[in-house]
Design a protein around this motif. Sequence first.
Motif, PDB file in Angstrom:
ATOM      1  N   MET A  91      77.368 103.510  29.634  1.00 48.21           N
ATOM      2  CA  MET A  91      78.283 103.474  30.728  1.00 48.21           C
ATOM      3  C   MET A  91      78.217 102.284  31.598  1.00 48.21           C
ATOM      4  SD  MET A  91      76.545 106.434  32.807  1.00 48.21           S
ATOM      5  CE  MET A  91      74.874 105.921  33.647  1.00 48.21           C
ATOM      6  N   ASP A  92      79.533 101.188  31.179  1.00 51.51           N
ATOM      7  CA  ASP A  92      79.734 100.014  31.536  1.00 51.51           C
ATOM      8  C   ASP A  92      80.460  99.928  32.875  1.00 51.51           C
ATOM      9  OD1 ASP A  92      80.515  97.308  31.998  1.00 51.51           O
ATOM     10  OD2 ASP A  92      81.420  97.167  30.139  1.00 51.51           O
ATOM     11  N   GLU A  93      79.683  99.593  34.444  1.00 51.54           N
ATOM     12  CA  GLU A  93      79.299  99.754  35.609  1.00 51.54           C
ATOM     13  C   GLU A  93      80.663 100.821  36.007  1.00 51.54           C
ATOM     14  OE1 GLU A  93      80.803  95.784  36.368  1.00 51.54           O
ATOM     15  OE2 GLU A  93      80.329  94.888  35.259  1.00 51.54           O
ATOM     16  N   PRO A  94      79.514 102.620  35.275  1.00 50.07           N
ATOM     17  CA  PRO A  94      80.281 103.383  36.456  1.00 50.07           C
ATOM     18  C   PRO A  94      80.489 103.418  37.617  1.00 50.07           C
ATOM     19  CG  PRO A  94      78.581 104.420  35.658  1.00 50.07           C
ATOM     20  CD  PRO A  94      78.159 102.082  35.118  1.00 50.07           C
TER      21      PRO A  94
ATOM     22  N   LYS B  39      77.681  91.645  28.479  1.00 48.87           N
ATOM     23  CA  LYS B  39      76.478  92.770  28.563  1.00 48.87           C
ATOM     24  C   LYS B  39      77.574  93.900  28.226  1.00 48.87           C
ATOM     25  CE  LYS B  39      76.917  92.237  32.734  1.00 48.87           C
ATOM     26  NZ  LYS B  39      77.523  90.752  33.162  1.00 48.87           N
ATOM     27  N   THR B  40      79.514  93.662  27.825  1.00 45.63           N
ATOM     28  CA  THR B  40      80.206  94.240  27.812  1.00 45.63           C
ATOM     29  C   THR B  40      80.185  94.372  26.001  1.00 45.63           C
ATOM     30  OG1 THR B  40      81.083  95.193  29.544  1.00 45.63           O
ATOM     31  CG2 THR B  40      82.502  95.578  28.042  1.00 45.63           C
ATOM     32  N   THR B  41      80.177  93.773  25.829  1.00 37.26           N
ATOM     33  CA  THR B  41      80.440  93.192  24.489  1.00 37.26           C
ATOM     34  C   THR B  41      79.054  94.336  23.413  1.00 37.26           C
ATOM     35  OG1 THR B  41      80.874  91.050  24.919  1.00 37.26           O
ATOM     36  CG2 THR B  41      79.915  91.587  22.035  1.00 37.26           C
TER      37      THR B  41
END
Length: 291
Positions: A163-166, A49-51
Amino acid sequence: MADKFISIEGIAKRYPSAANGTATIFENLWLSMPRGEFGCVIGHSGCGKTTVLNILAGLDKATEGVVIVDGQAIEGPSLDRAVIFQSHALLPWRTVIGNVAYAVSSKWRHWNKAKVLAHAQEFINLVGLSGSEHKRPSELSGGMKQRVGIARALSITPKIMLMDEPFSALDALTRGTLQDEMRRICLETGQTTFMITHDVDEAIYLADKIFLMTNGPKAVLAEVVENPLPKDRARADLHRHPHYYALRNHIIDFLVTRSKTYAETAKHHDPRNVPVVAPAAIEPRLVNAAT
Ligand SMILES: Nc1ncnc2c1ncn2[C@@H]1O[C@H](COP(=O)(O)OP(=O)(O)OP(=O)(O)O)[C@@H](O)[C@H]1O
Ligand SMILES: [Mg+2]
C-alpha cells in the motif's frame, strides 16, 4: 533463523543523470519481514519509498540486488502481490462488483461467473460496501473507492499486500474509519502487509514494525522500530498508552533531525544489521528505583 517471508537483499536503484553519470536513489538496502506482519515505511519525500514498493510489486526493477517473497525471487508483477495506490485506480466503466470480479477472474480463470461473483461479494461485504455493488466509481465517495481497492486487493488472497499512502487523500474521519477496517481485516486474516505512510500516528496504529529511511540521495534504512504497543490497541486510545509518546517522539526526532544527518553521524552503519529498537517509556518504578 528469523522467518523472512519478505526478503529485500541488497537492492539499489540508480538512474542515469546528466550531472555525474548516475544518480543513486538508494543502495545496499536490506529489509525483511516475517509472514503475517504489518510493516510501515516512513521517510521524507523522494527518499525512494515508492521505488522500493514498486520493486516489491514487480512493477520496477532494482539496479542491483534481489527481492524474495515466500522463497521466490520477484521477476515481474504477479497476482500473488496486490497493490493499493494513493489514487484508487479502479476501472471507471465497471461497477463495484465488476471491479472486484475482474481481479478474481484474472486470478482464478477457470471459475464460473457465479463463483467469481460470490467470491467478489464476500470481499465487498468485508469492507462494508454491501448495497453499493452496482454503483460505478463515479458514484462513490473517495473512501468508498478506496474500500473497493482494498476489497479488490484482498479478494485475490495475495501473499503480500502493498500500500502506497492509501489513505492520504481522504478526510480525517474517513481515514480513521478505513484504518480501523484495515487493522481489523489484517488481524483477522493475518495478511502480510507492507505500507508507505507519512502519517506517524497511522504507522503507530497499524504497524508491527516501522522502517525509518533517511533522506536521499543514497538513502539508507537507518532503523527498524518495533511497536511496543499491545496488539489489541484502539485508535482512540493510542495516546493513553504509556509507550505512545516515547514511540512517537522517537519517530518524529528521526524525521526532523536524524534522517538528514544520519550519513555523517552513523559511521558504522551496517546495512545488513540495522538496529532494531523498541522505544518505550521508562517504567515509573524504575525511575523511582534509580532516584
Ligand atoms: N524515472 C526516473 N528517473 C530519474 N529519477 C527518478 C525516476 N523516478 C523516480 N526518480 C527519483 O527517485 C527518487 C525516489 O522516488 P520515489 O517516488 O521512490 O520517492 P518517495 O520516497 O516515494 O517520495 P514521496 O514521499 O514524495 O512519494 C526521487 O528523487 C525521484 O526524483
Ligand atoms: Mg512515494
